[in-house]
Design a protein around this motif. Structure first.
Motif, short mmCIF file in Angstrom:
data_model
loop_
_atom_site.label_atom_id
_atom_site.label_comp_id
_atom_site.label_asym_id
_atom_site.label_seq_id
_atom_site.Cartn_x
_atom_site.Cartn_y
_atom_site.Cartn_z
N UNK A 3 35.71 46.90 43.69
CA UNK A 3 37.00 46.81 44.38
C UNK A 3 37.81 45.68 43.76
N UNK A 4 39.02 45.98 43.34
CA UNK A 4 39.87 44.98 42.72
C UNK A 4 40.33 45.42 41.34
N UNK A 5 41.00 44.53 40.65
CA UNK A 5 41.50 44.81 39.31
C UNK A 5 41.26 43.58 38.43
N UNK A 6 41.16 43.78 37.09
CA UNK A 6 40.84 42.65 36.23
C UNK A 6 42.04 41.83 35.78
N UNK A 7 43.25 42.18 36.23
CA UNK A 7 44.43 41.49 35.72
C UNK A 7 45.15 40.80 36.88
N UNK A 8 46.45 40.99 37.05
CA UNK A 8 47.21 40.24 38.04
C UNK A 8 46.77 40.54 39.47
#
Length: 304
Positions: free
Chosen positions: A158-163
């Motif tokens: 869950x989430x993203x690797x950037x902003x």
């Protein structure tokens, strides 16, 4: 319809996240980043009432239906420290059994916080904190402290690797709360000391396929994405700046230095009140991320 990012959280138009949940239709209402973030329509008596600190709502219980529970306690206040979530000695897990026992301890701690007026895990530490807060109030002053929040049961991915990293979104929401002046995840600033081999959360897998990390230095988030371990973060909460003491300030109209005493009610410590707020904003961020990845039916049908 899915949510995407904190811009939606700022305005959070009414969103139907499902048709039915335990006889009650669930809606997320406008979220203004406070402790009254979510309300239920139309059945107030179907058992979905969050009793912690008198908050009523459905978002946190809906997350609990997915196995995700959130709790916040006062970790430190007036130099008095509360114990950490779970068994304080369980900082390293050699087996899945040890890790699962730790998770059960954490969930028990979260349940206990819902029954307490003053949010500490150690009641004696809580009593000592209250005494110091009363002393600060008697001196017409205030005190701050540190909170610790844990999100248990959030799966990996869950989430993203950037902003829009999960830790970035949590920090964005949490730092929007008045009086919060700092945040750290996992071991936090202590990670700047020692070598990577000391802090690296090494992975293991059990015979039945359960993956877990031997430590949780990263606080459950790696590269902006949840790694399956509990998400843990601490917040620095400043003392209330408006006290009953005379303070130096300026008269900007006359352009001169003056001394001023703020009249009215003064809260000697807002840290006690901020704990359910931290639970609420954490729930909003997690729900937003789950809806963005799985769709809003996740709150009804679960994560598949």
């Amino acid at each position: 319809m899915t949510l995407n990012g904190l811009e939606r959280l700022k305005h959070f138009r009414m969103l139907d996240i499902g048709k039915e949940l335990d006889k009650g239709k669930i809606w997320i209402l406008r979220a203004s980043i406070n402790a009254k973030l979510v309300h239920k329509l139309p059945d107030p008596d179907n058992g979905w009432e969050l009793r912690k600190h008198g908050i009523k709502g459905d978002l946190i219980p809906a997350l609990e239906k997915l196995g995700i529970c959130i709790g916040t306690h006062i970790s430190q206040c007036c130099s008095i420290r509360d114990r950490e979530f779970g068994d304080p000695d369980s900082v390293r897990f050699e087996t899945a059994a040890e890790y699962n026992a730790y998770l059960e301890d954490v969930r028990a701690d979260i349940r206990s916080l819902k029954t307490r007026v003053f949010p500490t895990l150690d009641e004696l530490a809580g009593e000592a904190m209250k005494e110091e807060i009363v002393k600060a109030g008697s001196d017409k002053d205030s005190t701050g402290g540190v909170t610790e929040t844990i999100i248990c049961g959030l799966g990996a991915g869950v989430g993203e690797p950037w902003f829009d990293g999960l830790d970035a979104l949590i920090a964005h929401a949490v730092l929007s709360i008045g009086a919060v002046k700092g945040i750290e995840f996992g071991a936090g600033f202590a990670l700047s000391e020692g070598r990577g081999s000391l802090w690296n959360d090494q992975l293991r897998i059990s015979e039945d396929g359960q993956v877990f990390a031997m430590t949780n230095s990263s606080g459950g988030i790696t590269g902006g994405i949840s790694n399956g371990m509990p998400v843990v973060f601490r917040c620095a909460v400043k003392p209330t700046p408006s006290t009953g003491l005379s303070q130096k300030t300026i008269d900007f109209i006359k352009k001169e230095n003056i001394e001023h005493t703020v009249s009215g009610r003064h809260d000697p410590a807002v840290i006690r009140r901020i704990c359910p707020v931290l639970d609420s904003v954490s729930a909003i961020v997690i729900a937003d991320q789950l809806a963005g990845r799985y769709g809003t039916d996740v709150f009804i049908s679960g994560i598949k």
